[in-house]
Design a protein around this motif. Structure first.
Motif, short mmCIF file in Angstrom:
data_model
loop_
_atom_site.label_atom_id
_atom_site.label_comp_id
_atom_site.label_asym_id
_atom_site.label_seq_id
_atom_site.Cartn_x
_atom_site.Cartn_y
_atom_site.Cartn_z
N TYR A 61 28.65 42.63 40.94
CA TYR A 61 29.98 42.24 40.71
C TYR A 61 30.05 40.72 41.12
O TYR A 61 30.96 40.00 40.51
CB TYR A 61 30.91 42.80 41.17
CG TYR A 61 31.43 44.16 40.67
CD1 TYR A 61 31.15 44.47 39.35
CD2 TYR A 61 31.93 45.37 41.29
CE1 TYR A 61 31.35 45.79 38.69
CE2 TYR A 61 32.04 46.60 40.75
CZ TYR A 61 31.80 46.61 39.43
OH TYR A 61 32.17 47.99 38.84
N LYS A 66 38.27 39.98 41.10
CA LYS A 66 38.11 41.04 40.16
C LYS A 66 37.00 41.97 40.59
O LYS A 66 37.30 43.22 40.60
CB LYS A 66 37.59 40.54 38.64
CG LYS A 66 38.65 40.02 37.93
CD LYS A 66 38.26 39.22 36.47
CE LYS A 66 37.26 38.08 36.74
NZ LYS A 66 36.83 37.28 35.67
N LEU A 70 38.17 45.97 41.16
CA LEU A 70 36.95 47.14 40.69
C LEU A 70 36.50 47.98 41.68
O LEU A 70 36.57 49.32 41.61
CB LEU A 70 35.75 46.53 39.84
CG LEU A 70 36.35 46.05 38.31
CD1 LEU A 70 35.20 45.38 37.99
CD2 LEU A 70 36.75 47.19 37.42
N LEU A 93 45.38 47.60 40.64
CA LEU A 93 45.28 46.66 39.54
C LEU A 93 46.50 45.60 39.97
O LEU A 93 46.13 44.44 40.01
CB LEU A 93 45.79 47.13 38.25
CG LEU A 93 44.40 47.93 37.63
CD1 LEU A 93 44.99 48.71 36.19
CD2 LEU A 93 43.37 47.29 37.16
N LYS B 66 33.60 42.14 33.88
CA LYS B 66 34.69 42.73 35.01
C LYS B 66 35.76 42.72 34.41
O LYS B 66 36.97 43.64 34.53
CB LYS B 66 34.56 41.98 36.31
CG LYS B 66 33.21 42.12 36.85
CD LYS B 66 33.20 41.32 38.27
CE LYS B 66 33.01 40.34 37.86
NZ LYS B 66 32.53 39.25 39.14
N SER B 67 36.42 41.54 33.62
CA SER B 67 37.68 41.55 32.97
C SER B 67 37.87 42.67 31.87
O SER B 67 38.90 43.38 31.85
CB SER B 67 37.82 39.98 32.25
OG SER B 67 37.54 39.03 33.08
N ALA B 69 36.48 45.63 32.00
CA ALA B 69 36.70 46.84 32.58
C ALA B 69 37.77 47.01 33.08
O ALA B 69 38.85 48.03 33.25
CB ALA B 69 35.56 46.94 33.78
N LEU B 70 38.52 45.94 33.83
CA LEU B 70 39.86 46.07 34.53
C LEU B 70 41.06 46.35 33.15
O LEU B 70 41.99 47.08 33.38
CB LEU B 70 40.16 44.69 35.29
CG LEU B 70 39.59 44.75 36.76
CD1 LEU B 70 39.78 43.29 36.86
CD2 LEU B 70 40.23 45.70 37.52
N ASP B 131 31.02 35.37 32.82
CA ASP B 131 31.06 35.76 34.38
C ASP B 131 29.88 35.30 34.90
O ASP B 131 28.65 35.56 34.32
CB ASP B 131 31.22 37.32 34.48
CG ASP B 131 31.24 37.58 35.70
OD1 ASP B 131 32.42 37.75 36.20
OD2 ASP B 131 30.36 37.95 36.55
#
Lengths: 235, 235
Positions: A61, A66, A70, A93, B66-67, B69-70, B131
């Motif tokens: 990550y 972010k 996660l 979140l 990551k964006s 997934a969130l 990313d």
């Protein structure tokens, strides 16, 4: 006579906890996370589990909000198990969104220091670790954006990071000076490649990184950004 | 006689869906997400909700896994409501991890094209959106890393992005050529600043971006990376 043996061409500055507050926001988010999980895990357990998840995911990550969000969702799933609720996920979140939208709070002297360094005619480069979009937002909101010739968001600050950047900027290492609050990221790797560093301590990271001290103290350590402005008179 | 009025100094290349597959992975993750939510929402509803969340969060989260997934966790919370389970959250986190660790699959001709461009003596810069950590991982695993003089991961590819980058590289716009699969990101903004672009179509983005066509077709459109190698003979 110059304080330095070589004149400085490029001046690198760290952002988080050097120019603006950052760690305080994460400290607050972690405290809220502990409170959220308090019916299921004591503070120490929650803290240890979150740190373990963040470390385990670091290669995948990287740093930043972010990644934190996660890893916090993953930790909550582990600690709460089947009792995990939509509200809890939503709250995590939200902690991420709060970090990503919080007003940028400049540290004392940051604006004057950056302005003075800029006025002294150096190429000024923001060199910061973390999330691209978030760092660009912070720079924009800081009002300091126009002072920087270049912004470099990097995944990690190791010797090769600085070597690559100086190659692109066509700046010899001995003409590069880095300013930042992290001995591990802003001082040691910079010294390793033959450049200079100026260390500006910040209260919340100091104790943590002190443990890793292997010689950064040989470099000009200044206590505040105000001192940096004085230092520029001899650059 | 050169094909170009000015010789090319710096050659920019896009990564995702130009050098290696990317969109296919997201298409697969979205299909798995629809399957996961199928007891609660039909495919069209899930798709529309996810796209709306991604778009709503774009300024705050930016592009990347990551964006995604969130936003997928947020969408699942909305659509499933109180029935959301730890297993569902875990599965969405897993979809993200799969994207972040999937083997990098080079597109046909990518290796030969990058090698030939490098051999032709241009400065070669990977210019990619998304990313930081993920893009660096993909470049490393692609085996193409050594061919690039510089890697620039940007939050968006607009005219100012290219202007800033060329200023840092000290390359006049007329001596810059960009190669990529996205008319909106790799061709139009490049043309806007007076540089050249080469368009390499990729099957899954083509239909989507065609709608936004406002003149990219005036530029050398090549069908595959093999044609790019031929083109380099005249650079």
């Amino acid at each position: 006579m110059s304080f330095w043996s070589d004149p400085i061409e490029v001046l690198g500055m760290d952002g988080d906890d050097t120019l603006w507050r950052c760690q305080d926001g994460f400290d607050h988010a972690e405290s809220e996370f502990r409170a959220l999980l308090s019916p299921y895990a004591d503070a120490e357990t929650a803290d240890r589990a979150l740190n373990a998840t963040v470390r385990r995911n670091l290669d995948m990550y990287g740093y930043g909000v972010k990644s934190f969000a996660l890893s916090a969702i993953e930790t909550a799933s582990e600690l709460v198990g089947p009792a995990l609720t939509t509200q809890m996920v939503g709250r995590v979140l939200e902690l991420g969104r709060e970090l990503l939208t919080a007003p940028v709070e400049l540290l004392p002297g940051a604006s004057a220091a950056v302005g003075a360094l800029r006025a002294a005619g150096h190429r000024l480069v923001l060199i910061t670790k973390g999330d691209l979009v978030d760092q660009q937002r912070k720079l924009r909101e800081s009002g300091l954006g126009d002072h920087f010739d270049h912004v470099e968001v990097v995944s990690d600050k190791v010797a090769d990071t600085y070597r690559d950047l100086l190659a692109v900027l066509e700046c010899p290492p001995e003409r590069f000076l880095m300013v930042g609050n992290s001995p591990l990221s802003d001082v040691l790797p910079v010294v390793e490649i033959g450049s200079r560093a100026v260390y500006v301590p910040y209260h919340t990271t100091w104790r943590h990184e002190e443990a890793a001290d292997v010689g950064w103290h040989r470099h000009p350590a200044i206590r505040t950004l105000d001192n940096l402005v004085e230092l520029t008179h001899s650059l």
